[in-house]
Design a protein around this motif. Structure first.
Motif: not given
Lengths: 442, 442
Positions: A256, A261, A266, A268, A271, A274-275, B355, B358-359
């Motif tokens: 990751y 990352l 992640e 969780d 969204i 993580a985003g 995600i 969003m990004n």
């Protein structure tokens, strides 16, 4: 009839396993999940909840009363109790504190104590249930006591007896296979003194890095390890199943981190969390991409007068990025596995440079010919070939040097090394190609 | 005085550990290595050689006689014997066959049998040394026999007794912790029948995938697992230390595959081998990079009339590539860990698309403003913003869909998925940016 009912009917209570139940529950949709959960033996609810992926914890909690949750916690081993309470806090702080208040004092004390450890510390992974004896106890009595403790389910999955002194300091570790061949009428110490084997415990310290402890398990082929505090007092034990999880988690973290990352975000189900974490790494990448574009901008005139350069330039950067990532991945992973030591740095860099030079020359020739034919311009082939060699060479060097340098600085070599590397390969790729084109072709 | 001597002098023979010796040897240069190797107790040479990174095997073999090598092999457990012979063959086939010929018939037979297994099969990882008993044996006699076997060093690190029928089929697994609380005057079967516990063995089949076996160990918190053949006949056992190694190897393989590396070639010390394997993946990348360049070439006229496009275009591709790699890495890893099941595909794709959308919007706005100001052209900002959203959306979708699709096709999702993904993000990035520019700006 539903699958869980079928499973429970076809197995003896002693053969029902939380992991099997979790596997069945995972396949159900929300409405059936609630019904099925009611069938799960109450003693196993805690283990089942922990065996499910994190995102199911919500549903489990939503379908249980505080009293059922309390019961679930009491049935768990101490390290699992901490994990369970940790998840519960994430779902609902109020329910969690209600459940905590209903626990008995010993459970409360144990959970509180284990919670003082940081994720990186060995203590965070130990369970407090251990089987101990005094060195002067007669083996026969030890075995009798062991039978009683097992019947009371105070201890489970025991492979070792830990011999402690009166001040609870750990003195010896005796495997059950050793114990079985001891003279049952003598004391433990008498047996130990007569034996040729070593009973010196391989032990971990509670504040020690869990990474080091995992290495001990791997190197010494251990399946259990006692944990002591700074004064040598026995606190608990770490078992092989913890080690499986930790090895997996560490590998996930490395993969990751290399990809930009955050492993916790992640895991969780949210969204947004993580985003956001991913965005912070992409921001850095945007910044370096703009920097690379600035380098391209330096050669706007050259590009304007020969559009072929714009067409070809991403190839040089892409090949450098990929070759560099190969070197980087090998070095990051071998550092993590302990296959590269500090003294190896020069050897590793030499090796990576040699490989990248070999491949650089190979692909330079191919791409040189392709470009020369494609745009019918020999010197364009020379330009891309030269910049390919330069960029792959840099890729190999920095792919090895960046993680080695970060490690030397005591920074996790998996974090950030990829973004530094691609900045190098992009900038060197674009600059060498466009600069050589400006010099050679004009 | 050298370090190894110091270590050996300061430890009782029973406390000397091969891993400690390997650690000391690793730090020595070639000339000292040979001298130090002479000090290593002959019984431990085999274990020390296996504890060293592969590249040292040459040096070990070069400094030992055939007879010393033979002795080293005989002291190893069966699975380690196979590993040792495997390494020996790599170094020198002639020496390997000389050593093999001098082994006794049983060792020869065992090695030959274990060598029939493929790397992917559970049988390849088992050791043949197990402790077995008949169901009608009295516990007391079993324990006595155990003591004798241990004294003869026929078996080591025993945690379980396997109860087999007269045709060698595995019937029950009895932990030593169970055995210890059995009634010693009764037979094993009598004890089992009286107990409430389950002695049903969790067993692996020799031809079963080792990946599945690792999952059993993880799910059921096992530290040992018996291995049987298709007829249920007990063949050997797999222990937790094997599992640590396999989990690490599997994670390494995934990371390497994602980066376009071959784990076996990289382990080797030969630069040429590793370089060739890396080149095969880079070739594929060159091919796709040229394809992306062809896409750029479609817009040669547009590029010629506005050089700003050439400057900005790598940013769109780079952001898409990185966002896609994030999605890809999460999905590949979670598939490997078993956290994503087949039914989850839609959920995962939705999550990754959400995600990346969003990004995508976030970075589109930033980059749109930067581009508009940088080149003082509002519509250029709109163009890059739109193409950024499109590319990040595709990145999220394909980053999740590619590994899920490969998995469905029973192809390892770590292999090749990165190169497919970056082809998508490069092509979509360049095409969307340049096509939108052609439509909107001209």
């Amino acid at each position: 009839m539903n699958k869980l009912q079928e499973y429970l009917n076809s197995h003896e209570p002693s053969e029902v396993h939380p992991s099997d139940i979790a596997k069945i529950l995972k396949q159900l949709d929300d409405s059936k999940f609630a019904d099925a959960l009611k069938l799960v033996p109450r003693d196993l609810i805690g283990d089942v909840a922990l065996a499910l992926p994190d995102r199911y914890f919500d549903d489990v909690v939503g379908n249980l009363s505080v009293d059922e949750l309390r019961h679930a916690v009491t049935e768990l081993e101490s390290d699992d109790q901490v994990d369970f309470m940790h998840e519960l806090v994430e779902v609902d702080v109020n329910i969690a504190s209600e459940v905590f208040e209903t626990l008995d004092d010993e459970d409360k004390k144990e959970i509180t104590r284990l919670q003082t450890y940081d994720d990186e510390e060995a203590g965070a992974y130990m369970q407090l249930e251990v089987f101990t004896a005094d060195k002067d106890e007669v083996v026969h009595d030890v075995i009798k006591r062991f039978g009683e403790l097992r019947k009371a389910k105070t201890i489970e999955n025991i492979q070792n007896l830990f011999i402690v002194s009166s001040d609870k300091k750990l003195r010896f570790t005796v495997g059950l296979d050793d114990l079985l061949v001891f003279d049952f009428d003598k004391t433990l110490l008498e047996n130990i003194e007569q034996s040729e084997d070593s009973f010196e415990p391989k032990k971990a310290q509670d504040r020690e890095s869990i990474k080091d402890v995992v290495h001990y398990f791997e190197e010494y082929d251990l399946s259990v390890m006692p944990v002591v505090n700074a004064y040598g007092i026995l606190l608990g034990r770490i078992t092989s199943d913890d080690i499986y999880d930790i090895i997996n988690e560490q590998a996930t973290e490395q993969m990751y981190n290399l990809a930009g990352l955050d492993d916790e975000a992640e895991e969780d189900d949210e969204i947004y969390k993580a985003g956001k974490k991913r965005a912070s790494w992409l921001s850095l990448n945007l910044f370096t991409a703009i920097f690379a574009s600035l380098v391209i901008g330096l050669f706007a005139d050259t590009l304007e007068s020969m559009v072929a350069l714009a067409v070809l330039m991403p190839i040089v950067a892409s090949m450098g990025g990929n070759a560099g990532t190969q070197s980087l991945t090998v070095v990051v992973r071998q550092l993590a596995l302990g296959d590269i030591s500090q003294g190896d740095a020069l050897r590793i860099i030499k090796k990576e440079v040699a490989i990248s030079l070999m491949n650089g020359i190979f692909f330079a020739i191919i791409m040189g010919i392709v470009a020369a034919i494609w745009f019918d311009m020999k010197m364009l082939g020379v330009v891309i070939a030269l910049s390919m060699v330069i960029n792959l060479l840099m890729a190999g060097f920095f792919g090895a040097a960046i993680p080695l340098f970060l490690k030397k600085m005591d920074i996790d070599p998996a974090i950030g090394s990829a973004v530094i590397l691609t900045t190098v390969t992009d900038v060197v790729g674009f600059f060498s190609f466009l600069a050589l084109a400006t010099i050679i072709l004009f």
